[in-house]
Scaffold this motif. Structure first.
Motif, PDB file in Angstrom:
ATOM      1  N   ARG A  82      18.390  20.015  39.880  1.00  0.00           N
ATOM      2  CA  ARG A  82      18.404  19.096  41.018  1.00  0.00           C
ATOM      3  C   ARG A  82      17.705  17.783  40.672  1.00  0.00           C
ATOM      4  N   ALA A  83      16.689  17.861  39.847  1.00  0.00           N
ATOM      5  CA  ALA A  83      15.996  16.642  39.421  1.00  0.00           C
ATOM      6  C   ALA A  83      16.928  15.755  38.601  1.00  0.00           C
ATOM      7  N   ARG A  84      17.747  16.356  37.755  1.00  0.00           N
ATOM      8  CA  ARG A  84      18.703  15.569  36.966  1.00  0.00           C
ATOM      9  C   ARG A  84      19.744  14.914  37.869  1.00  0.00           C
ATOM     10  N   VAL A  85      20.231  15.668  38.844  1.00  0.00           N
ATOM     11  CA  VAL A  85      21.192  15.098  39.801  1.00  0.00           C
ATOM     12  C   VAL A  85      20.548  13.945  40.560  1.00  0.00           C
ATOM     13  N   ARG A  86      19.319  14.138  40.998  1.00  0.00           N
ATOM     14  CA  ARG A  86      18.583  13.071  41.691  1.00  0.00           C
ATOM     15  C   ARG A  86      18.470  11.831  40.818  1.00  0.00           C
ATOM     16  N   ASP A  87      18.113  12.028  39.553  1.00  0.00           N
ATOM     17  CA  ASP A  87      17.918  10.886  38.666  1.00  0.00           C
ATOM     18  C   ASP A  87      19.224  10.143  38.405  1.00  0.00           C
ATOM     19  N   VAL A  88      20.329  10.876  38.238  1.00  0.00           N
ATOM     20  CA  VAL A  88      21.629  10.221  38.066  1.00  0.00           C
ATOM     21  C   VAL A  88      21.976   9.407  39.305  1.00  0.00           C
ATOM     22  N   ALA A  89      21.738   9.988  40.483  1.00  0.00           N
ATOM     23  CA  ALA A  89      22.026   9.268  41.725  1.00  0.00           C
ATOM     24  C   ALA A  89      21.159   8.018  41.845  1.00  0.00           C
ATOM     25  N   LEU A  90      19.914   8.102  41.433  1.00  0.00           N
ATOM     26  CA  LEU A  90      19.026   6.946  41.492  1.00  0.00           C
ATOM     27  C   LEU A  90      19.476   5.843  40.546  1.00  0.00           C
ATOM     28  N   VAL A  91      19.906   6.215  39.352  1.00  0.00           N
ATOM     29  CA  VAL A  91      20.390   5.222  38.386  1.00  0.00           C
ATOM     30  C   VAL A  91      21.641   4.532  38.923  1.00  0.00           C
ATOM     31  N   LEU A  92      22.586   5.321  39.424  1.00  0.00           N
ATOM     32  CA  LEU A  92      23.804   4.733  39.978  1.00  0.00           C
ATOM     33  C   LEU A  92      23.480   3.854  41.194  1.00  0.00           C
ATOM     34  N   GLY A  93      22.593   4.339  42.042  1.00  0.00           N
ATOM     35  CA  GLY A  93      22.212   3.571  43.214  1.00  0.00           C
ATOM     36  C   GLY A  93      21.489   2.281  42.855  1.00  0.00           C
ATOM     37  N   GLY A  94      20.637   2.334  41.825  1.00  0.00           N
ATOM     38  CA  GLY A  94      19.938   1.131  41.393  1.00  0.00           C
ATOM     39  C   GLY A  94      20.885   0.079  40.862  1.00  0.00           C
ATOM     40  N   ALA A  95      21.884   0.506  40.098  1.00  0.00           N
ATOM     41  CA  ALA A  95      22.884  -0.441  39.596  1.00  0.00           C
ATOM     42  C   ALA A  95      23.685  -1.037  40.738  1.00  0.00           C
ATOM     43  N   ALA A  96      24.100  -0.187  41.679  1.00  0.00           N
ATOM     44  CA  ALA A  96      24.893  -0.667  42.813  1.00  0.00           C
ATOM     45  C   ALA A  96      24.094  -1.612  43.703  1.00  0.00           C
ATOM     46  N   LEU A  97      22.811  -1.308  43.915  1.00  0.00           N
ATOM     47  CA  LEU A  97      21.961  -2.190  44.711  1.00  0.00           C
ATOM     48  C   LEU A  97      21.844  -3.567  44.072  1.00  0.00           C
ATOM     49  N   LEU A 151      17.841   2.322  32.691  1.00  0.00           N
ATOM     50  CA  LEU A 151      19.209   2.837  32.672  1.00  0.00           C
ATOM     51  C   LEU A 151      20.045   2.212  33.790  1.00  0.00           C
ATOM     52  N   ALA A 152      19.442   2.024  34.967  1.00  0.00           N
ATOM     53  CA  ALA A 152      20.171   1.426  36.078  1.00  0.00           C
ATOM     54  C   ALA A 152      20.589   0.001  35.761  1.00  0.00           C
ATOM     55  N   LEU A 153      19.670  -0.790  35.213  1.00  0.00           N
ATOM     56  CA  LEU A 153      19.999  -2.181  34.905  1.00  0.00           C
ATOM     57  C   LEU A 153      20.888  -2.289  33.677  1.00  0.00           C
ATOM     58  N   ALA A 154      20.736  -1.361  32.714  1.00  0.00           N
ATOM     59  CA  ALA A 154      21.641  -1.359  31.572  1.00  0.00           C
ATOM     60  C   ALA A 154      23.059  -1.031  32.017  1.00  0.00           C
ATOM     61  N   LEU A 155      23.200  -0.076  32.938  1.00  0.00           N
ATOM     62  CA  LEU A 155      24.515   0.239  33.491  1.00  0.00           C
ATOM     63  C   LEU A 155      25.100  -0.968  34.204  1.00  0.00           C
ATOM     64  N   TYR A 156      24.278  -1.640  34.992  1.00  0.00           N
ATOM     65  CA  TYR A 156      24.724  -2.840  35.689  1.00  0.00           C
ATOM     66  C   TYR A 156      25.222  -3.886  34.695  1.00  0.00           C
ATOM     67  N   ALA A 157      24.461  -4.112  33.626  1.00  0.00           N
ATOM     68  CA  ALA A 157      24.833  -5.125  32.640  1.00  0.00           C
ATOM     69  C   ALA A 157      26.113  -4.748  31.897  1.00  0.00           C
ATOM     70  N   VAL A 158      26.180  -3.518  31.410  1.00  0.00           N
ATOM     71  CA  VAL A 158      27.338  -3.095  30.614  1.00  0.00           C
ATOM     72  C   VAL A 158      28.603  -3.087  31.462  1.00  0.00           C
ATOM     73  N   ALA A 159      28.510  -2.555  32.685  1.00  0.00           N
ATOM     74  CA  ALA A 159      29.688  -2.514  33.553  1.00  0.00           C
ATOM     75  C   ALA A 159      30.152  -3.922  33.912  1.00  0.00           C
ATOM     76  N   GLY A 160      29.203  -4.820  34.170  1.00  0.00           N
ATOM     77  CA  GLY A 160      29.573  -6.200  34.485  1.00  0.00           C
ATOM     78  C   GLY A 160      30.229  -6.902  33.321  1.00  0.00           C
ATOM     79  N   MET A 161      29.707  -6.685  32.122  1.00  0.00           N
ATOM     80  CA  MET A 161      30.321  -7.301  30.936  1.00  0.00           C
ATOM     81  C   MET A 161      31.706  -6.714  30.675  1.00  0.00           C
ATOM     82  N   ALA A 162      31.900  -5.454  31.088  1.00  0.00           N
ATOM     83  CA  ALA A 162      33.197  -4.807  30.878  1.00  0.00           C
ATOM     84  C   ALA A 162      34.224  -5.210  31.927  1.00  0.00           C
ATOM     85  N   GLY A 163      33.790  -5.919  32.982  1.00  0.00           N
ATOM     86  CA  GLY A 163      34.754  -6.411  33.956  1.00  0.00           C
ATOM     87  C   GLY A 163      34.489  -6.075  35.403  1.00  0.00           C
ATOM     88  N   VAL A 164      33.496  -5.249  35.697  1.00  0.00           N
ATOM     89  CA  VAL A 164      33.177  -4.966  37.101  1.00  0.00           C
ATOM     90  C   VAL A 164      32.626  -6.250  37.735  1.00  0.00           C
TER      91      VAL A 164
END
Length: 201
Positions: A27-42, A81-94
């Protein structure tokens, strides 16, 4: 001590996200994945709150504020990880960079790189109590902001052909007042969140 109890108790080395309960490691891993995704989306959502600056290719946005809050709230690892996801996804076209932009050709990309490193630094400082008092929060936000500009302004100069002075005038000076306001908001919000968490014990 159960994971639920330990998650609800503020302790040295904790960040706000650690207060979210997780009754097992899975559950902690699921929480952390959700937090990373949420941080990027925010961060992507905050980037759309943009005000153009005459004479500058870089608008004032809520992006930097969100990135610093994500770093402080999630800690160094998850924040990075959240900001790296934000950066990589944005550079890829999001299209969730400022003003729904994307790709690698935007002149403000250096600021995005700066946010990735700033989230790491701010998260590390938060784990040392850098978000638990007004003055400490101010210092933490100042460090993160300085990192963002340290990458953003030189990149702006290189990508546009501006001189150093022109890049400072277009990519730093117009944002100082807004940064002061953002720091003041963080100085109120983060310590208040810790006080609220403390009253739950």
């Amino acid at each position: 001590m159960s994971a639920l109890t330990s998650a609800a108790t503020p302790r040295p080395g904790a960040v706000l996200a650690d207060l979210l309960p997780a009754s097992s490691s899975a559950r902690a891993r699921v929480r952390d994945v959700a937090l990373v995704l949420g941080g990027a989306a925010l961060t992507g959502a905050a980037a759309q709150l943009a005000v153009p600056i005459p004479g500058s290719p870089v608008p004032v946005t809520g992006q930097t504020f969100a990135a610093l809050l994500v770093g402080a709230g999630l800690g160094a690892g998850r924040g990075f990880l959240a900001l790296a996801l934000y950066a990589v996804a944005g550079m890829a076209g999001v299209p969730w960079f400022a003003q729904a932009s994307a790709g690698v050709g935007i002149p403000s990309l250096g600021y995005v790189f700066g946010m990735v490193l700033a989230s790491l630094a701010v998260g590390a400082l938060a784990r040392r109590g850098g978000d638990r008092g007004v003055l400490r929060t101010a210092g933490t936000m100042a460090v993160g902001t300085a990192i963002i500009y340290a990458l953003g302004v030189p990149y702006l100069a290189l990508s546009t052909g501006m001189s150093a002075g022109e890049a400072l005038a277009a990519g730093l000076v117009p944002f100082l007042l807004g940064d002061a306001v953002k720091a003041a908001l963080a100085m109120g919000a983060l310590p208040a969140a810790w006080k609220l968490a403390g009253r739950q014990d």
